[in-house]
Design a protein around this motif. Structure first.
Motif, PDB file in Angstrom:
ATOM      1  N   GLU A 102       3.960   8.763  10.802  1.00 37.88           N
ATOM      2  CA  GLU A 102       2.616   9.304  10.630  1.00 37.88           C
ATOM      3  C   GLU A 102       1.916   8.520   9.529  1.00 37.88           C
ATOM      4  OE1 GLU A 102       1.209  11.600  12.408  1.00 37.88           O
ATOM      5  OE2 GLU A 102       2.897  12.507  13.465  1.00 37.88           O
ATOM      6  N   GLY A 103       0.585   8.373   9.654  1.00 37.82           N
ATOM      7  CA  GLY A 103      -0.185   7.742   8.595  1.00 37.82           C
ATOM      8  C   GLY A 103      -0.589   6.317   8.912  1.00 37.82           C
ATOM      9  N   LYS A 104      -0.832   5.542   7.857  1.00 34.30           N
ATOM     10  CA  LYS A 104      -1.287   4.157   8.012  1.00 34.30           C
ATOM     11  C   LYS A 104      -0.854   3.347   6.795  1.00 34.30           C
ATOM     12  CE  LYS A 104      -5.488   1.462   8.996  1.00 34.30           C
ATOM     13  NZ  LYS A 104      -6.964   1.552   9.186  1.00 34.30           N
ATOM     14  N   ILE A 105      -0.329   2.150   7.059  1.00 30.87           N
ATOM     15  CA  ILE A 105       0.174   1.266   6.010  1.00 30.87           C
ATOM     16  C   ILE A 105      -0.607  -0.046   6.040  1.00 30.87           C
ATOM     17  CG2 ILE A 105       2.201   0.093   5.066  1.00 30.87           C
ATOM     18  CD1 ILE A 105       2.435   3.139   5.094  1.00 30.87           C
ATOM     19  N   LEU A 106      -0.935  -0.547   4.861  1.00 29.07           N
ATOM     20  CA  LEU A 106      -1.653  -1.812   4.749  1.00 29.07           C
ATOM     21  C   LEU A 106      -0.710  -2.874   4.194  1.00 29.07           C
ATOM     22  CD1 LEU A 106      -4.633  -2.523   5.359  1.00 29.07           C
ATOM     23  CD2 LEU A 106      -5.070  -2.362   2.901  1.00 29.07           C
ATOM     24  N   LEU A 107      -0.730  -4.068   4.807  1.00 31.81           N
ATOM     25  CA  LEU A 107       0.054  -5.203   4.320  1.00 31.81           C
ATOM     26  C   LEU A 107      -0.869  -6.129   3.538  1.00 31.81           C
ATOM     27  CD1 LEU A 107       2.220  -6.004   7.481  1.00 31.81           C
ATOM     28  CD2 LEU A 107       2.792  -4.537   5.535  1.00 31.81           C
ATOM     29  N   GLU A 108      -0.499  -6.431   2.296  1.00 34.25           N
ATOM     30  CA  GLU A 108      -1.360  -7.212   1.417  1.00 34.25           C
ATOM     31  C   GLU A 108      -0.567  -8.322   0.731  1.00 34.25           C
ATOM     32  OE1 GLU A 108      -4.367  -3.616   0.001  1.00 34.25           O
ATOM     33  OE2 GLU A 108      -2.675  -4.181  -1.274  1.00 34.25           O
ATOM     34  N   VAL A 109      -1.290  -9.371   0.316  1.00 37.11           N
ATOM     35  CA  VAL A 109      -0.690 -10.430  -0.495  1.00 37.11           C
ATOM     36  C   VAL A 109      -1.600 -10.688  -1.692  1.00 37.11           C
ATOM     37  CG1 VAL A 109       0.557 -11.567   1.380  1.00 37.11           C
ATOM     38  CG2 VAL A 109      -1.800 -12.226   0.889  1.00 37.11           C
ATOM     39  N   GLU A 110      -0.981 -11.048  -2.795  1.00 33.96           N
ATOM     40  CA  GLU A 110      -1.731 -11.367  -4.010  1.00 33.96           C
ATOM     41  C   GLU A 110      -1.822 -12.885  -4.116  1.00 33.96           C
ATOM     42  OE1 GLU A 110      -1.754 -10.196  -8.770  1.00 33.96           O
ATOM     43  OE2 GLU A 110      -0.033  -9.709  -7.499  1.00 33.96           O
ATOM     44  N   ILE A 111      -3.012 -13.433  -3.867  1.00 25.35           N
ATOM     45  CA  ILE A 111      -3.174 -14.888  -3.862  1.00 25.35           C
ATOM     46  C   ILE A 111      -3.485 -15.433  -5.247  1.00 25.35           C
ATOM     47  CG2 ILE A 111      -3.879 -14.935  -1.451  1.00 25.35           C
ATOM     48  CD1 ILE A 111      -6.760 -15.187  -2.375  1.00 25.35           C
ATOM     49  N   ALA A 112      -3.915 -14.575  -6.137  1.00 24.78           N
ATOM     50  CA  ALA A 112      -4.170 -14.940  -7.529  1.00 24.78           C
ATOM     51  C   ALA A 112      -4.213 -13.651  -8.334  1.00 24.78           C
ATOM     52  CB  ALA A 112      -5.483 -15.710  -7.664  1.00 24.78           C
ATOM     53  N   GLN A 113      -4.236 -13.786  -9.645  1.00 21.29           N
ATOM     54  CA  GLN A 113      -4.261 -12.592 -10.479  1.00 21.29           C
ATOM     55  C   GLN A 113      -5.499 -11.750 -10.167  1.00 21.29           C
ATOM     56  OE1 GLN A 113      -4.006 -13.388 -14.656  1.00 21.29           O
ATOM     57  NE2 GLN A 113      -3.812 -11.236 -15.222  1.00 21.29           N
ATOM     58  N   ASP A 114      -5.252 -10.500  -9.824  1.00 23.26           N
ATOM     59  CA  ASP A 114      -6.317  -9.539  -9.503  1.00 23.26           C
ATOM     60  C   ASP A 114      -7.062  -9.880  -8.215  1.00 23.26           C
ATOM     61  OD1 ASP A 114      -5.741  -8.116 -11.825  1.00 23.26           O
ATOM     62  OD2 ASP A 114      -7.107  -9.340 -13.025  1.00 23.26           O
ATOM     63  N   ILE A 115      -6.515 -10.794  -7.416  1.00 21.01           N
ATOM     64  CA  ILE A 115      -7.133 -11.113  -6.124  1.00 21.01           C
ATOM     65  C   ILE A 115      -6.121 -10.810  -5.022  1.00 21.01           C
ATOM     66  CG2 ILE A 115      -8.176 -12.873  -4.661  1.00 21.01           C
ATOM     67  CD1 ILE A 115      -9.079 -14.329  -7.136  1.00 21.01           C
ATOM     68  N   ILE A 116      -6.384  -9.760  -4.268  1.00 26.36           N
ATOM     69  CA  ILE A 116      -5.473  -9.315  -3.209  1.00 26.36           C
ATOM     70  C   ILE A 116      -6.224  -9.301  -1.885  1.00 26.36           C
ATOM     71  CG2 ILE A 116      -4.086  -7.386  -2.360  1.00 26.36           C
ATOM     72  CD1 ILE A 116      -3.610  -6.574  -5.246  1.00 26.36           C
ATOM     73  N   ILE A 117      -5.603  -9.854  -0.868  1.00 18.82           N
ATOM     74  CA  ILE A 117      -6.220  -9.843   0.456  1.00 18.82           C
ATOM     75  C   ILE A 117      -5.327  -9.076   1.427  1.00 18.82           C
ATOM     76  CG2 ILE A 117      -7.431 -12.018   0.083  1.00 18.82           C
ATOM     77  CD1 ILE A 117      -5.340 -13.376   1.836  1.00 18.82           C
ATOM     78  N   SER A 118      -5.962  -8.487   2.415  1.00 14.74           N
ATOM     79  CA  SER A 118      -5.242  -7.711   3.422  1.00 14.74           C
ATOM     80  C   SER A 118      -4.924  -8.592   4.623  1.00 14.74           C
ATOM     81  CB  SER A 118      -6.092  -6.515   3.858  1.00 14.74           C
ATOM     82  OG  SER A 118      -5.489  -5.849   4.947  1.00 14.74           O
ATOM     83  N   LEU A 119      -3.680  -8.507   5.079  1.00 14.32           N
ATOM     84  CA  LEU A 119      -3.253  -9.283   6.244  1.00 14.32           C
ATOM     85  C   LEU A 119      -3.235  -8.448   7.520  1.00 14.32           C
ATOM     86  CD1 LEU A 119      -0.303 -11.340   4.723  1.00 14.32           C
ATOM     87  CD2 LEU A 119      -2.676 -12.049   5.056  1.00 14.32           C
ATOM     88  N   GLY A 120      -3.352  -7.156   7.384  1.00 12.57           N
ATOM     89  CA  GLY A 120      -3.327  -6.300   8.564  1.00 12.57           C
ATOM     90  C   GLY A 120      -2.825  -4.914   8.211  1.00 12.57           C
ATOM     91  N   SER A 121      -2.861  -4.042   9.190  1.00 10.27           N
ATOM     92  CA  SER A 121      -2.424  -2.664   8.973  1.00 10.27           C
ATOM     93  C   SER A 121      -1.359  -2.274   9.987  1.00 10.27           C
ATOM     94  CB  SER A 121      -3.614  -1.702   9.072  1.00 10.27           C
ATOM     95  OG  SER A 121      -4.201  -1.766  10.362  1.00 10.27           O
ATOM     96  N   ILE A 122      -0.543  -1.318   9.594  1.00 11.89           N
ATOM     97  CA  ILE A 122       0.499  -0.772  10.463  1.00 11.89           C
ATOM     98  C   ILE A 122       0.085   0.636  10.853  1.00 11.89           C
ATOM     99  CG2 ILE A 122       2.943  -0.219  10.691  1.00 11.89           C
ATOM    100  CD1 ILE A 122       2.389  -3.178  10.254  1.00 11.89           C
ATOM    101  N   LYS A 123       0.043   0.888  12.147  1.00 13.94           N
ATOM    102  CA  LYS A 123      -0.359   2.199  12.637  1.00 13.94           C
ATOM    103  C   LYS A 123       0.851   2.971  13.157  1.00 13.94           C
ATOM    104  CE  LYS A 123      -4.963   0.502  13.869  1.00 13.94           C
ATOM    105  NZ  LYS A 123      -5.961   0.322  14.948  1.00 13.94           N
ATOM    106  N   ARG A 124       0.614   4.213  13.435  1.00 19.75           N
ATOM    107  CA  ARG A 124       1.676   5.113  13.897  1.00 19.75           C
ATOM    108  C   ARG A 124       2.444   4.515  15.082  1.00 19.75           C
ATOM    109  NH1 ARG A 124       0.626  11.247  16.248  1.00 19.75           N
ATOM    110  NH2 ARG A 124       2.781  11.667  16.866  1.00 19.75           N
ATOM    111  N   GLY A 125       3.763   4.549  14.976  1.00 18.19           N
ATOM    112  CA  GLY A 125       4.615   4.058  16.051  1.00 18.19           C
ATOM    113  C   GLY A 125       5.060   2.617  15.886  1.00 18.19           C
ATOM    114  N   TYR A 126       4.452   1.913  14.928  1.00 20.62           N
ATOM    115  CA  TYR A 126       4.795   0.503  14.727  1.00 20.62           C
ATOM    116  C   TYR A 126       5.788   0.343  13.571  1.00 20.62           C
ATOM    117  CZ  TYR A 126       1.206  -0.926  18.045  1.00 20.62           C
ATOM    118  OH  TYR A 126       0.469  -1.104  19.188  1.00 20.62           O
ATOM    119  N   SER A 127       6.370  -0.849  13.491  1.00 23.27           N
ATOM    120  CA  SER A 127       7.423  -1.120  12.512  1.00 23.27           C
ATOM    121  C   SER A 127       6.977  -2.184  11.523  1.00 23.27           C
ATOM    122  CB  SER A 127       8.700  -1.577  13.228  1.00 23.27           C
ATOM    123  OG  SER A 127       9.090  -0.652  14.223  1.00 23.27           O
ATOM    124  N   PHE A 128       7.645  -2.219  10.375  1.00 20.15           N
ATOM    125  CA  PHE A 128       7.371  -3.245   9.366  1.00 20.15           C
ATOM    126  C   PHE A 128       8.601  -3.388   8.477  1.00 20.15           C
ATOM    127  CE2 PHE A 128       6.100   0.819   7.751  1.00 20.15           C
ATOM    128  CZ  PHE A 128       6.262   0.809   6.381  1.00 20.15           C
TER     129      PHE A 128
END
Length: 208
Positions: A102-128
């Motif tokens: 249940e819920g939603k998960i966000l996958l992120e990477v930190e490319i520099a100090q205080d700079i974070i970008i999102s690579l995608g989200s994980i929705k219900r039923g999916y794996s990570f």
């Protein structure tokens, strides 16, 4: 002397009380929600039990024989995360394989100090947490719950050991894993191309 009511009498009185329609709805919703959590072990200090039916809701495992899911279930565990909770951090050892119930998960990477970008989200039923399926794997992203989430976690090594005993079904799962990574690679490539088009200076840096 006034006699104290037993717990059963108090409970009986609670049900017989004239709560009125709005309060009745609220009370019974809370009561049955609590009863469900008690039955699953969410309260009273017990960890909830994962069942084969819980695993059937995971897309990666759909269609697998119940015997395999029944073997996996005792090895898995429920984990609840509040909104904003970090499930794992980039660069840390990957031990557990995660499946979102249940819920939603966000996958992120930190490319520099205080700079974070999102690579995608994980929705219900999916794996990570795929790095847990690789020996000595480390997480390549952060995983953050963007809303209250319920996750199934199983040690990556155990997950693979169970599948290795069933080569036919292991092939089906690995085929699905390949499809996941194919889609991820295509998505990342498209993201990279969009960035290149918006920032020509970056393209010049990559020219040979």
């Amino acid at each position: 002397m006034r006699r104290q009511k037993s717990e059963g009498q108090w409970l009986q009185g609670l049900f017989l009380w004239d709560w009125g329609p709005p309060w009745q709805s609220f009370f019974f919703t809370c009561f049955f929600s609590l009863a469900e959590k008690v039955s699953r072990g969410w309260v009273l200090g017990r960890e909830p039990m994962v069942s084969a039916s819980d695993l059937q809701d995971i897309l990666l495992l759909q269609g697998l024989p119940e015997s395999i899911l029944t073997e996996m279930a005792p090895q898995a565990r429920f984990i609840e995360y509040s909104s904003g909770a970090v499930i794992f951090e980039e660069g840390t050892m990957a031990q557990d394989f995660y499946m979102l119930k249940e819920g939603k998960i966000l996958l992120e990477v930190e490319i520099a100090q205080d700079i974070i970008i999102s690579l995608g989200s994980i929705k219900r039923g999916y794996s990570f947490g795929w790095s847990s399926l690789v020996p000595d794997g480390r997480h390549t992203t952060y995983a953050v719950a963007v809303e209250p989430s319920q996750v199934l976690a199983i040690p990556g090594e155990v997950f693979l050991e169970i599948l290795e005993r069933e080569p036919r079904w292991a092939y089906l799962v690995m085929k699905r894993v390949f499809q996941v990574f194919k889609r991820r690679l295509e998505r990342r490539t498209n993201q990279f191309i969009k960035v290149m088009r918006k920032h020509p200076d970056i393209q010049k840096l990559l020219e040979i």
